[in-house]
Motif scaffolding. Structure first.
Motif, PDB file in Angstrom:
ATOM      1  N   GLY A   1       0.816  -1.211   0.000  1.00 55.74           N
ATOM      2  CA  GLY A   1       0.000   0.000   0.000  1.00 55.74           C
ATOM      3  C   GLY A   1       0.847   1.256   0.000  1.00 55.74           C
ATOM      4  O   GLY A   1       0.560   2.217  -0.732  1.00 55.74           O
TER       5      GLY A   1
ATOM      6  N   THR B   1       0.992   4.021  -2.982  1.00 57.19           N
ATOM      7  CA  THR B   1       0.741   5.430  -2.683  1.00 57.19           C
ATOM      8  C   THR B   1       1.896   6.283  -3.199  1.00 57.19           C
ATOM      9  O   THR B   1       1.684   7.328  -3.818  1.00 57.19           O
ATOM     10  CB  THR B   1       0.552   5.632  -1.174  1.00 57.19           C
ATOM     11  OG1 THR B   1      -0.564   4.841  -0.743  1.00 57.19           O
ATOM     12  CG2 THR B   1       0.292   7.088  -0.832  1.00 57.19           C
TER      13      THR B   1
ATOM     14  N   ALA C   1      -5.707   5.142  -4.631  1.00 56.83           N
ATOM     15  CA  ALA C   1      -6.816   4.383  -4.041  1.00 56.83           C
ATOM     16  C   ALA C   1      -6.383   2.967  -3.671  1.00 56.83           C
ATOM     17  O   ALA C   1      -6.668   2.495  -2.566  1.00 56.83           O
ATOM     18  CB  ALA C   1      -7.994   4.346  -5.010  1.00 56.83           C
ATOM     19  N   ILE C   2      -5.678   2.298  -4.581  1.00 56.12           N
ATOM     20  CA  ILE C   2      -5.185   0.947  -4.285  1.00 56.12           C
ATOM     21  C   ILE C   2      -4.222   0.991  -3.102  1.00 56.12           C
ATOM     22  O   ILE C   2      -4.280   0.140  -2.199  1.00 56.12           O
ATOM     23  CB  ILE C   2      -4.501   0.334  -5.529  1.00 56.12           C
ATOM     24  CG1 ILE C   2      -5.536   0.021  -6.586  1.00 56.12           C
ATOM     25  CG2 ILE C   2      -3.727  -0.932  -5.162  1.00 56.12           C
ATOM     26  CD1 ILE C   2      -4.947  -0.358  -7.931  1.00 56.12           C
TER      27      ILE C   2
ATOM     28  N   ASN D   1      -4.082   3.193  -0.611  1.00 55.35           N
ATOM     29  CA  ASN D   1      -4.806   3.454   0.633  1.00 55.35           C
ATOM     30  C   ASN D   1      -5.536   2.210   1.131  1.00 55.35           C
ATOM     31  O   ASN D   1      -5.477   1.868   2.314  1.00 55.35           O
ATOM     32  CB  ASN D   1      -5.807   4.592   0.447  1.00 55.35           C
ATOM     33  CG  ASN D   1      -5.130   5.932   0.376  1.00 55.35           C
ATOM     34  OD1 ASN D   1      -4.076   6.140   0.951  1.00 55.35           O
ATOM     35  ND2 ASN D   1      -5.742   6.854  -0.341  1.00 55.35           N
ATOM     36  N   LEU D   2      -6.249   1.559   0.232  1.00 61.81           N
ATOM     37  CA  LEU D   2      -7.014   0.381   0.636  1.00 61.81           C
ATOM     38  C   LEU D   2      -6.096  -0.762   1.070  1.00 61.81           C
ATOM     39  O   LEU D   2      -6.362  -1.440   2.072  1.00 61.81           O
ATOM     40  CB  LEU D   2      -7.944  -0.057  -0.497  1.00 61.81           C
ATOM     41  CG  LEU D   2      -9.048   0.945  -0.841  1.00 61.81           C
ATOM     42  CD1 LEU D   2      -9.848   0.471  -2.044  1.00 61.81           C
ATOM     43  CD2 LEU D   2      -9.951   1.186   0.347  1.00 61.81           C
ATOM     44  N   ALA D   3      -4.994  -0.974   0.337  1.00 67.10           N
ATOM     45  CA  ALA D   3      -4.056  -2.036   0.713  1.00 67.10           C
ATOM     46  C   ALA D   3      -3.424  -1.737   2.070  1.00 67.10           C
ATOM     47  O   ALA D   3      -3.246  -2.641   2.897  1.00 67.10           O
ATOM     48  CB  ALA D   3      -2.979  -2.201  -0.355  1.00 67.10           C
TER      49      ALA D   3
ATOM     50  N   LEU E   1      -4.754   0.034   4.590  1.00 72.88           N
ATOM     51  CA  LEU E   1      -5.748  -0.194   5.647  1.00 72.88           C
ATOM     52  C   LEU E   1      -6.000  -1.685   5.886  1.00 72.88           C
ATOM     53  O   LEU E   1      -6.075  -2.132   7.035  1.00 72.88           O
ATOM     54  CB  LEU E   1      -7.063   0.504   5.299  1.00 72.88           C
ATOM     55  CG  LEU E   1      -7.098   2.003   5.488  1.00 72.88           C
ATOM     56  CD1 LEU E   1      -8.457   2.547   5.070  1.00 72.88           C
ATOM     57  CD2 LEU E   1      -6.806   2.375   6.923  1.00 72.88           C
ATOM     58  N   VAL E   2      -6.124  -2.459   4.811  1.00 71.33           N
ATOM     59  CA  VAL E   2      -6.325  -3.904   4.954  1.00 71.33           C
ATOM     60  C   VAL E   2      -5.089  -4.534   5.598  1.00 71.33           C
ATOM     61  O   VAL E   2      -5.204  -5.409   6.467  1.00 71.33           O
ATOM     62  CB  VAL E   2      -6.645  -4.559   3.590  1.00 71.33           C
ATOM     63  CG1 VAL E   2      -6.637  -6.064   3.684  1.00 71.33           C
ATOM     64  CG2 VAL E   2      -7.998  -4.072   3.090  1.00 71.33           C
TER      65      VAL E   2
ATOM     66  N   ILE F   1      -8.682   9.588   2.716  1.00 72.42           N
ATOM     67  CA  ILE F   1      -8.867   8.383   1.895  1.00 72.42           C
ATOM     68  C   ILE F   1     -10.170   8.474   1.117  1.00 72.42           C
ATOM     69  O   ILE F   1     -10.215   8.164  -0.081  1.00 72.42           O
ATOM     70  CB  ILE F   1      -8.809   7.113   2.773  1.00 72.42           C
ATOM     71  CG1 ILE F   1      -7.383   6.908   3.281  1.00 72.42           C
ATOM     72  CG2 ILE F   1      -9.295   5.892   2.003  1.00 72.42           C
ATOM     73  CD1 ILE F   1      -7.225   5.796   4.280  1.00 72.42           C
TER      74      ILE F   1
ATOM     75  N   LEU G   1     -10.716   8.525  -2.960  1.00 71.95           N
ATOM     76  CA  LEU G   1     -11.630   7.608  -3.648  1.00 71.95           C
ATOM     77  C   LEU G   1     -12.677   8.356  -4.464  1.00 71.95           C
ATOM     78  O   LEU G   1     -13.148   7.854  -5.482  1.00 71.95           O
ATOM     79  CB  LEU G   1     -12.305   6.673  -2.640  1.00 71.95           C
ATOM     80  CG  LEU G   1     -11.387   5.669  -1.954  1.00 71.95           C
ATOM     81  CD1 LEU G   1     -12.147   4.904  -0.875  1.00 71.95           C
ATOM     82  CD2 LEU G   1     -10.767   4.723  -2.948  1.00 71.95           C
TER      83      LEU G   1
ATOM     84  N   GLU H   1      -4.897  13.571   4.156  1.00 66.36           N
ATOM     85  CA  GLU H   1      -4.465  12.263   4.635  1.00 66.36           C
ATOM     86  C   GLU H   1      -3.092  12.328   5.306  1.00 66.36           C
ATOM     87  O   GLU H   1      -2.875  11.710   6.345  1.00 66.36           O
ATOM     88  CB  GLU H   1      -4.420  11.298   3.448  1.00 66.36           C
ATOM     89  CG  GLU H   1      -4.227   9.877   3.812  1.00 66.36           C
ATOM     90  CD  GLU H   1      -4.263   9.000   2.573  1.00 66.36           C
ATOM     91  OE1 GLU H   1      -3.624   7.946   2.636  1.00 66.36           O
ATOM     92  OE2 GLU H   1      -4.903   9.360   1.569  1.00 66.36           O
TER      93      GLU H   1
END
Length: 148
Positions: free
Chosen positions: A27, A31, A45-46, A48-50, A52-53, A84, A88, A99
């Motif tokens: 992630g 970024t 977006a990828i 940020n999501l990666a 957080l996961v 985030i 998105l 952020e």
């Protein structure tokens, strides 16, 4: 020997946590790539999501929720998560600025520890010990406060 160090790291984390650490790094890389490509919405977006996961898989769902929604961390959590959402929604530059503000407020306590660790690394340590940079790094590590 090297193989003993790898085994120690393997014992420290279970498989879910290893995947979480990988996703967090993945992630951060995406970024960074999104910023290099002039705030590309898809990469940000990828990333940020990666991230957080990855954090969720590394420390667990309950601990992640508790971390982000502690009363004293809300001034960092709200901008971080809001940034985030802005990324998105397509507001990449504004979202990333918001952020970063939230990230510094959330994780600012960890910076002195991370810098102290990085000073021991071969290449990064040499850069951090350059005369102009060393004064700032020592102030952060010893004082425990960011110069902001």
């Amino acid at each position: 020997p090297k193989h003993l160090r790898v085994e120690k790291i393997s014992v420290m984390f279970d498989d879910t946590q290893k995947i979480g650490v990988f996703l967090s790094g993945f992630g951060l890389f995406f970024t960074f790539l999104g910023v290099l490509l002039l705030f590309d919405r898809g990469f940000l977006a990828i990333g940020n999501l990666a991230f957080l996961v990855g954090v969720t898989l590394t420390i667990g769902t309950r601990k992640t929720f508790r971390f982000f929604f502690q009363r004293q961390k809300l001034k960092g959590s709200i901008p971080f998560l809001g940034g985030i959402v802005l990324v998105l929604l397509g507001r990449t530059f504004i979202g990333l600025v918001v952020e970063i503000f939230g990230f510094v407020n959330l994780f600012g306590d960890f910076f002195p520890v991370v810098l102290a660790f990085c000073r021991r690394l071969p290449v990064i340590g040499t850069i951090l010990n350059l005369p102009a940079i060393r004064n700032v790094v020592e102030r952060i590590v010893n004082g425990g406060k960011l110069p902001v």
